[in-house]
Design a protein around this motif. Structure first.
Motif, PDB file in Angstrom:
ATOM      1  N   GLY A  16       0.819  -1.211   0.000  1.00  0.00           N
ATOM      2  CA  GLY A  16       0.000   0.000   0.000  1.00  0.00           C
ATOM      3  C   GLY A  16       0.851   1.259   0.000  1.00  0.00           C
ATOM      4  O   GLY A  16       0.532   2.240  -0.684  1.00  0.00           O
ATOM      5  N   ALA A  17       1.948   1.201   0.768  1.00  0.00           N
ATOM      6  CA  ALA A  17       2.850   2.353   0.804  1.00  0.00           C
ATOM      7  C   ALA A  17       3.502   2.580  -0.554  1.00  0.00           C
ATOM      8  O   ALA A  17       3.720   3.727  -0.976  1.00  0.00           O
ATOM      9  CB  ALA A  17       3.917   2.136   1.877  1.00  0.00           C
ATOM     10  N   THR A  18       3.810   1.502  -1.261  1.00  0.00           N
ATOM     11  CA  THR A  18       4.403   1.611  -2.598  1.00  0.00           C
ATOM     12  C   THR A  18       3.425   2.270  -3.565  1.00  0.00           C
ATOM     13  O   THR A  18       3.790   3.149  -4.348  1.00  0.00           O
ATOM     14  CB  THR A  18       4.801   0.214  -3.119  1.00  0.00           C
ATOM     15  N   GLU A  19       2.162   1.843  -3.503  1.00  0.00           N
ATOM     16  CA  GLU A  19       1.136   2.426  -4.376  1.00  0.00           C
ATOM     17  C   GLU A  19       0.927   3.905  -4.079  1.00  0.00           C
ATOM     18  O   GLU A  19       0.586   4.690  -4.980  1.00  0.00           O
ATOM     19  CB  GLU A  19      -0.182   1.665  -4.199  1.00  0.00           C
ATOM     20  N   ALA A  20       1.138   4.279  -2.809  1.00  0.00           N
ATOM     21  CA  ALA A  20       0.967   5.685  -2.424  1.00  0.00           C
ATOM     22  C   ALA A  20       2.216   6.515  -2.683  1.00  0.00           C
ATOM     23  O   ALA A  20       2.229   7.725  -2.422  1.00  0.00           O
ATOM     24  CB  ALA A  20       0.594   5.759  -0.942  1.00  0.00           C
ATOM     25  N   GLY A  21       3.271   5.864  -3.190  1.00  0.00           N
ATOM     26  CA  GLY A  21       4.492   6.573  -3.497  1.00  0.00           C
ATOM     27  C   GLY A  21       5.358   6.896  -2.297  1.00  0.00           C
ATOM     28  O   GLY A  21       6.256   7.740  -2.360  1.00  0.00           O
ATOM     29  N   LEU A  22       5.130   6.189  -1.187  1.00  0.00           N
ATOM     30  CA  LEU A  22       5.883   6.446   0.035  1.00  0.00           C
ATOM     31  C   LEU A  22       7.160   5.630   0.129  1.00  0.00           C
ATOM     32  O   LEU A  22       8.016   5.905   0.971  1.00  0.00           O
ATOM     33  CB  LEU A  22       4.998   6.149   1.254  1.00  0.00           C
ATOM     34  N   ILE A  23       7.262   4.605  -0.714  1.00  0.00           N
ATOM     35  CA  ILE A  23       8.440   3.739  -0.681  1.00  0.00           C
ATOM     36  C   ILE A  23       8.761   3.309  -2.101  1.00  0.00           C
ATOM     37  O   ILE A  23       7.860   3.055  -2.913  1.00  0.00           O
ATOM     38  CB  ILE A  23       8.177   2.508   0.228  1.00  0.00           C
ATOM     39  N   THR A  24      10.030   3.274  -2.432  1.00  0.00           N
ATOM     40  CA  THR A  24      10.435   2.928  -3.794  1.00  0.00           C
ATOM     41  C   THR A  24      11.166   1.595  -3.888  1.00  0.00           C
ATOM     42  O   THR A  24      11.167   0.953  -4.932  1.00  0.00           O
ATOM     43  CB  THR A  24      11.346   4.031  -4.376  1.00  0.00           C
ATOM     44  N   THR A  25      11.791   1.142  -2.784  1.00  0.00           N
ATOM     45  CA  THR A  25      12.508  -0.126  -2.813  1.00  0.00           C
ATOM     46  C   THR A  25      11.538  -1.298  -2.901  1.00  0.00           C
ATOM     47  O   THR A  25      10.417  -1.239  -2.393  1.00  0.00           O
ATOM     48  CB  THR A  25      13.387  -0.286  -1.560  1.00  0.00           C
ATOM     49  N   LYS A  26      11.971  -2.355  -3.556  1.00  0.00           N
ATOM     50  CA  LYS A  26      11.140  -3.574  -3.676  1.00  0.00           C
ATOM     51  C   LYS A  26      11.731  -4.713  -2.840  1.00  0.00           C
ATOM     52  O   LYS A  26      11.288  -5.855  -2.944  1.00  0.00           O
ATOM     53  CB  LYS A  26      11.067  -4.015  -5.145  1.00  0.00           C
ATOM     54  N   ASP A  27      12.706  -4.417  -2.011  1.00  0.00           N
ATOM     55  CA  ASP A  27      13.375  -5.455  -1.211  1.00  0.00           C
ATOM     56  C   ASP A  27      12.399  -6.193  -0.314  1.00  0.00           C
ATOM     57  O   ASP A  27      12.558  -7.393  -0.054  1.00  0.00           O
ATOM     58  CB  ASP A  27      14.484  -4.828  -0.355  1.00  0.00           C
TER      59      ASP A  27
END
Length: 276
Positions: free
Chosen positions: A54-65
């Motif tokens: 959810g944070a990735t979709e909101a642009g809050l996190i970019t790493t995929k680790d």
């Protein structure tokens, strides 16, 4: 995150976070209890990955680790009750035990016992037993239908004679199920009174190490034991796996076979029926 001086931001969820968190969970947290179990750690990662998606979709996190964090636990070393053990609990004369002072007069143990028996012969999860009065009991066709809470799937289950007797006992309105901890304590007491006292061993991974403890079988009874017992006993009686899965809601045979508790001896005895 005061224990590890970890900053409070999304940048921490990198390749090293898995090892840091696992080490904390195994060795720092709950030291007196030996740390969290392996399955608890994995379950935490599973929930965390949902949040981070959810944070990735909101642009809050970019790493995929974080997507490589583990999400599959080990098979839980639980028990199942035999048909005879279930009946021993069902046949306990609780009013007599109360009159003898063995059970407190204000105890709700009889209602807990009866709802557990329903679980043993329907395979329903505790959450669905708690709402058993929402189920449709079709006595004419000897079956019940309920929409399960966890999977939102409708299941249709034939009525065992014990379930029919309990339905009549409560005139179609089952008692309310008490909280989980208290109910499981009552089930263990019922198992003790029913002399389900076989010595068993239970192994689990805690703090990164295999821990084995020896317990009486009754000490390991909980509400989920009913669901496992339902699946295991039907399997041992030769019921088709696909039919049992339709009632328990398992999606794959692989997950179902991990769920049931059948020893190598019981598998051998089951196969002998086919040879005969």
């Amino acid at each position: 995150m005061r224990d590890t001086n970890t900053p409070d931001n999304f940048a921490i969820f990198d390749k090293e976070f898995q090892n840091k968190f696992t080490n904390w969970a195994y060795h720092t947290a709950r030291r007196k209890q030996g740390g969290y179990s392996h399955n608890t750690v994995v379950a935490t990662f599973s929930v965390l990955k949902i949040w981070l998606n959810g944070a990735t979709e909101a642009g809050l996190i970019t790493t995929k680790d974080y997507r490589k964090y583990p999400s599959k636990g080990e098979d839980v070393d639980n028990i199942a009750l035999t048909v005879d053990e279930i009946e021993a609990i069902y046949r306990l004369n609780i009013p007599k035990l109360i009159s003898e002072g063995v059970i407190d007069t204000k105890s709700t143990i009889e209602a807990t016992r009866d709802l557990f028996i329903v679980g043993c012969w329907t395979g329903l999860r505790r959450a669905d037993i708690a709402r058993i009065n929402e189920a449709l009991f079709d006595l004419a066709n000897n079956r019940l239908t309920i929409q399960t809470q966890k999977t939102n799937e409708k299941v249709i289950i034939p009525l065992h004679p014990f379930v029919c007797e309990l339905y009549a006992k409560y005139h179609g309105r089952f008692p309310k199920l008490i909280d989980k901890s208290k109910a499981n304590g009552q089930l263990q007491e019922l198992g003790r009174l029913a002399k389900i006292d076989e010595l068993t061993s239970r192994s689990s991974v805690r703090g990164g190490k295999i821990v084995t403890e020896h317990l009486m079988k009754y000490q390991r009874i909980g509400f989920h034991t009913g669901r496992r017992s339902f699946a295991t006993n039907l399997y041992l009686q030769g019921a088709p796996t696909i039919s049992i899965m339709k009632m328990t809601g398992h999606k794959t045979e692989q997950s179902f076979l991990k769920y049931i508790k059948v020893s190598k001896v019981e598998h051998s005895e089951l196969m002998q029926k086919f040879f005969k």
